[in-house]
Scaffold this motif. Sequence first.
Motif, PDB file in Angstrom:
ATOM      1  N   UNK A 163      39.207   5.094  52.103  1.00 46.74           N
ATOM      2  CA  UNK A 163      40.161   5.926  51.370  1.00 46.74           C
ATOM      3  C   UNK A 163      41.115   5.062  50.565  1.00 46.74           C
ATOM      4  N   UNK A 164      41.592   5.616  49.451  1.00 44.78           N
ATOM      5  CA  UNK A 164      42.591   4.945  48.617  1.00 44.78           C
ATOM      6  C   UNK A 164      43.899   5.726  48.715  1.00 44.78           C
ATOM      7  N   UNK A 165      44.997   5.026  48.475  1.00 49.57           N
ATOM      8  CA  UNK A 165      46.312   5.664  48.585  1.00 49.57           C
ATOM      9  C   UNK A 165      47.105   5.458  47.306  1.00 49.57           C
ATOM     10  N   UNK A 166      47.895   6.469  46.953  1.00 50.80           N
ATOM     11  CA  UNK A 166      48.821   6.302  45.835  1.00 50.80           C
ATOM     12  C   UNK A 166      49.966   7.294  46.029  1.00 50.80           C
ATOM     13  N   UNK A 167      50.973   7.182  45.127  1.00 48.51           N
ATOM     14  CA  UNK A 167      52.100   8.109  45.219  1.00 48.51           C
ATOM     15  C   UNK A 167      52.066   9.075  44.050  1.00 48.51           C
ATOM     16  N   UNK A 168      52.565  10.265  44.276  1.00 47.92           N
ATOM     17  CA  UNK A 168      52.553  11.250  43.205  1.00 47.92           C
ATOM     18  C   UNK A 168      53.797  12.113  43.191  1.00 47.92           C
ATOM     19  N   UNK A 169      54.089  12.640  42.001  1.00 45.95           N
ATOM     20  CA  UNK A 169      55.140  13.647  41.847  1.00 45.95           C
ATOM     21  C   UNK A 169      54.426  14.979  41.716  1.00 45.95           C
ATOM     22  N   UNK A 170      54.770  15.907  42.573  1.00 51.59           N
ATOM     23  CA  UNK A 170      54.126  17.213  42.526  1.00 51.59           C
ATOM     24  C   UNK A 170      54.682  17.988  41.332  1.00 51.59           C
ATOM     25  N   UNK A 171      53.907  18.036  40.253  1.00 50.69           N
ATOM     26  CA  UNK A 171      54.388  18.718  39.051  1.00 50.69           C
ATOM     27  C   UNK A 171      53.884  20.160  38.980  1.00 50.69           C
ATOM     28  N   UNK A 172      52.807  20.438  39.685  1.00 46.31           N
ATOM     29  CA  UNK A 172      52.294  21.804  39.680  1.00 46.31           C
ATOM     30  C   UNK A 172      51.654  22.125  41.013  1.00 46.31           C
TER      31      UNK A 172
ATOM     32  N   UNK B 288      46.088  10.781  49.000  1.00 46.23           N
ATOM     33  CA  UNK B 288      44.956  10.058  49.529  1.00 46.23           C
ATOM     34  C   UNK B 288      43.722  10.529  48.778  1.00 46.23           C
ATOM     35  N   UNK B 289      42.906   9.602  48.339  1.00 39.68           N
ATOM     36  CA  UNK B 289      41.696  10.044  47.652  1.00 39.68           C
ATOM     37  C   UNK B 289      40.564   9.076  47.918  1.00 39.68           C
TER      38      UNK B 289
ATOM     39  N   UNK C  16      48.758   2.857  68.905  1.00 40.62           N
ATOM     40  CA  UNK C  16      50.008   2.137  68.687  1.00 40.62           C
ATOM     41  C   UNK C  16      50.384   1.864  67.250  1.00 40.62           C
ATOM     42  N   UNK C  17      49.405   1.717  66.369  1.00 42.25           N
ATOM     43  CA  UNK C  17      49.718   1.382  64.973  1.00 42.25           C
ATOM     44  C   UNK C  17      49.728   2.616  64.086  1.00 42.25           C
ATOM     45  N   UNK C  18      49.660   3.798  64.681  1.00 43.21           N
ATOM     46  CA  UNK C  18      49.566   5.029  63.889  1.00 43.21           C
ATOM     47  C   UNK C  18      50.921   5.678  63.646  1.00 43.21           C
ATOM     48  N   UNK C  19      50.951   6.504  62.584  1.00 42.43           N
ATOM     49  CA  UNK C  19      52.130   7.329  62.331  1.00 42.43           C
ATOM     50  C   UNK C  19      51.824   8.749  62.762  1.00 42.43           C
ATOM     51  N   UNK C  20      52.830   9.342  63.363  1.00 41.04           N
ATOM     52  CA  UNK C  20      52.738  10.717  63.829  1.00 41.04           C
ATOM     53  C   UNK C  20      52.829  11.666  62.633  1.00 41.04           C
ATOM     54  N   UNK C  21      52.005  12.693  62.608  1.00 41.05           N
ATOM     55  CA  UNK C  21      52.056  13.689  61.528  1.00 41.05           C
ATOM     56  C   UNK C  21      52.585  14.999  62.105  1.00 41.05           C
ATOM     57  N   UNK C  22      53.847  15.254  61.807  1.00 44.79           N
ATOM     58  CA  UNK C  22      54.537  16.401  62.394  1.00 44.79           C
ATOM     59  C   UNK C  22      53.886  17.726  61.997  1.00 44.79           C
ATOM     60  N   UNK C  23      53.480  17.785  60.722  1.00 47.09           N
ATOM     61  CA  UNK C  23      52.880  19.029  60.231  1.00 47.09           C
ATOM     62  C   UNK C  23      51.604  19.379  60.999  1.00 47.09           C
ATOM     63  N   UNK C  24      50.742  18.384  61.171  1.00 50.30           N
ATOM     64  CA  UNK C  24      49.493  18.628  61.908  1.00 50.30           C
ATOM     65  C   UNK C  24      49.798  19.040  63.341  1.00 50.30           C
TER      66      UNK C  24
ATOM     67  N   UNK D  61      48.694  10.434  60.718  1.00 48.65           N
ATOM     68  CA  UNK D  61      48.450  10.242  59.293  1.00 48.65           C
ATOM     69  C   UNK D  61      47.256   9.314  59.088  1.00 48.65           C
ATOM     70  N   UNK D  62      46.563   9.520  57.986  1.00 50.11           N
ATOM     71  CA  UNK D  62      45.536   8.545  57.632  1.00 50.11           C
ATOM     72  C   UNK D  62      46.261   7.291  57.155  1.00 50.11           C
ATOM     73  N   UNK D  63      45.615   6.183  57.252  1.00 49.59           N
ATOM     74  CA  UNK D  63      46.230   4.948  56.776  1.00 49.59           C
ATOM     75  C   UNK D  63      45.165   4.007  56.217  1.00 49.59           C
ATOM     76  N   UNK D  64      45.630   2.946  55.612  1.00 46.80           N
ATOM     77  CA  UNK D  64      44.759   1.940  55.009  1.00 46.80           C
ATOM     78  C   UNK D  64      43.660   1.566  56.004  1.00 46.80           C
ATOM     79  N   UNK D  65      42.416   1.585  55.559  1.00 42.67           N
ATOM     80  CA  UNK D  65      41.309   1.230  56.440  1.00 42.67           C
ATOM     81  C   UNK D  65      40.565   2.452  56.949  1.00 42.67           C
ATOM     82  N   UNK D  66      41.160   3.630  56.816  1.00 38.97           N
ATOM     83  CA  UNK D  66      40.489   4.849  57.255  1.00 38.97           C
ATOM     84  C   UNK D  66      39.424   5.242  56.232  1.00 38.97           C
ATOM     85  N   UNK D  67      38.503   6.060  56.694  1.00 41.35           N
ATOM     86  CA  UNK D  67      37.393   6.423  55.797  1.00 41.35           C
ATOM     87  C   UNK D  67      37.427   7.888  55.409  1.00 41.35           C
ATOM     88  N   UNK D  68      36.743   8.181  54.324  1.00 39.90           N
ATOM     89  CA  UNK D  68      36.661   9.533  53.780  1.00 39.90           C
ATOM     90  C   UNK D  68      35.882  10.429  54.740  1.00 39.90           C
TER      91      UNK D  68
END
Length: 557
Positions: A395-404, A222-223, A295-303, A381-388
């Motif tokens: 906020x913008x969303x993308x996928x990443x491979x954790x390389x470091x 998320x960025x 109702x439209x949210x995803x649960x964040x287990x870590x938090x 979890x944050x989702x589309x439409x949420x703010x910084x």
Amino acid sequence: MRLKDSYFYTLREDARDEDSVSGNLLVKGGFIKKTSAGVYMMLPLGLRVQAKVEEIIRKYMNEAGSQEVRMPALIAADYYEKSGRLKNFGPDLFKLKDRSGKDMVLGPTHEELFAVAAKSVIRSYKDMPVSIYQIQSKYRDEPRARFGLIRVKEFVMKDSYTFDRDEAALDVAYGKMFEAYKKIFNELGLNYRIVKADTGMMGGLLSEEFQAVTEIGEDRIVYCEGCDYSRNEEVAETVVQEVPCAEELPLQEVATPHCESIQDVCEYLHADPKNSVKALLMKADEEFVVFFIRGDREFNELKACKLLGVKEIGFADDALIATSNAVPGYTGPIGLNAKIVIDREVLAMHNFVCGANKEGFHYINANPKDLHYDVCGDIINVQEGDICPVCGKPLKFTHGIEVGNTFKLGTKYADALDLTYLDASNKAQSVWMGSYGIGLGRTIAAVVEQNNDEHGIIWPVNIAPYKVAVVPVNMKDETQKAVAEKVYQELTAAGVEVLLDDREERAGVKFNDMELIGIPYRLTVGRKAAEGILEFKDRRSGESKEFTVEEAVAFLK
RNA sequence: CGGGGAAUAGCGCAGCUUGGUAGCGCGCAUCGUUCGGGACGAUGAGGUCAUGGGUUCGAAUCCCAUUUCUCCGACCA
């Protein structure tokens, strides 16, 4: 390198078992070969690429003042017992016994041994800073290996560690490593983002991940485009956005027969899921806890784990649910006799829909004043439409491979393994550690994910297994053969890494293979060989032009 | 961990429903033709049909178990 009589093969068909572009291309091109789930052989081409990545990493590690060492992968379990990670790693840790029954592990990461190694040089505050690193195989029993080299059980990692006298000194060391990481990934030409993340099983104060941006990435990142805020989704904070409300209506119970999912309820009542609250009946460690989120949210287990200070949250079983008056499908926060954890956002909602703890019934027009709760926090979890949370832009969303990943560990491992020094006033103090990892295989896979086309891989020149392929079109043509040999010799003498495709294959086969394995440049020795003219082709741009042998050597040198 | 799918020649697959002793494409070998974008023809080599048990006169095929691989899920109140 002459291809004839060398270990080289490519597959004509896609690899059946590979579920990623990079995995398929690397297998198809003969860089790697799977031996079992999540375990790969590194073949000659693959090893050459890896060696180049290693050299880039070494260059910047050495520049940052770190020295290379090599630790064993086979480690007595005691070290991990002392640090508490024998438990924390859990089933991800490969455990075995030697013949005398002594417990051993295959190292998943090496904070413990590096702390032990550091003891040999650190006695006084004058002995720091010090930093060492290694490039070595790691073992993690991943629950589900997938995506070629991206999630595997055995992988090569560069891991470095810094040792400092206090937090301020750690910050300096961390900063140096951080800069080195940027240089490494820039040199590899990766499109990446740096995000703050959870410290996970490493523990410590801070974790920042280097995420290569690709569709296939397993991490959501998320960025914010307005500022430099960026986070792994697992730790991205939500911002409660106040919704104005004209009037809070009185609570009302309504029949909602056979509506056990939020979707059903909202359709039945013609309500927006954003205006409903759903319940999650969970088992937090051993305790029954009901979480309520929009109702439209995803649960964040870590938090949620962090909020409650528990290790694990899973779904509650029927026996546990029966300890309360919760009715699955109709559970709501009003009049529920269980431990209730509520997301902050719910307290800003008005006139919402929620379960009535009664089979076939929900409430409408529920409001925060109607409910009670035990704990309130950010558990979604944050989702589309949420703010910084910093600047308020979307906020913008993308996928990443954790390389470091870089960690400020603090004194956790030093405390566990008794790594101390004497300060200026002759008092024993714990050493402050940092640890920094780069996954070699993941990095290679990420480069391939970002650099390929319908013909195959397109390696950046600095990590290509060879810089140029010399391709005589017809090996039966003595002139072509002789010219190709001459070009090969001259390029080799000039220090250029060159692959001579001297196989008795048709031109099309050779062209396709060289494109599949991603050699950046190709010199074709063909029709104009007798005149000493070669065709030069750029793999990435596809542009071609004619070169004399001398011009080719001069260009490629 | 839960639920699907799969395992047959080096690679990719068919055959299994309805049992009768294994086939296709690519690759490989030999010969000929061809020769700048995965050539063509001819002739060949190559398989304990994952493993173990069972049913049967007979099992790749049916039944049971095991192993391995793979996909989806582990956010449903």
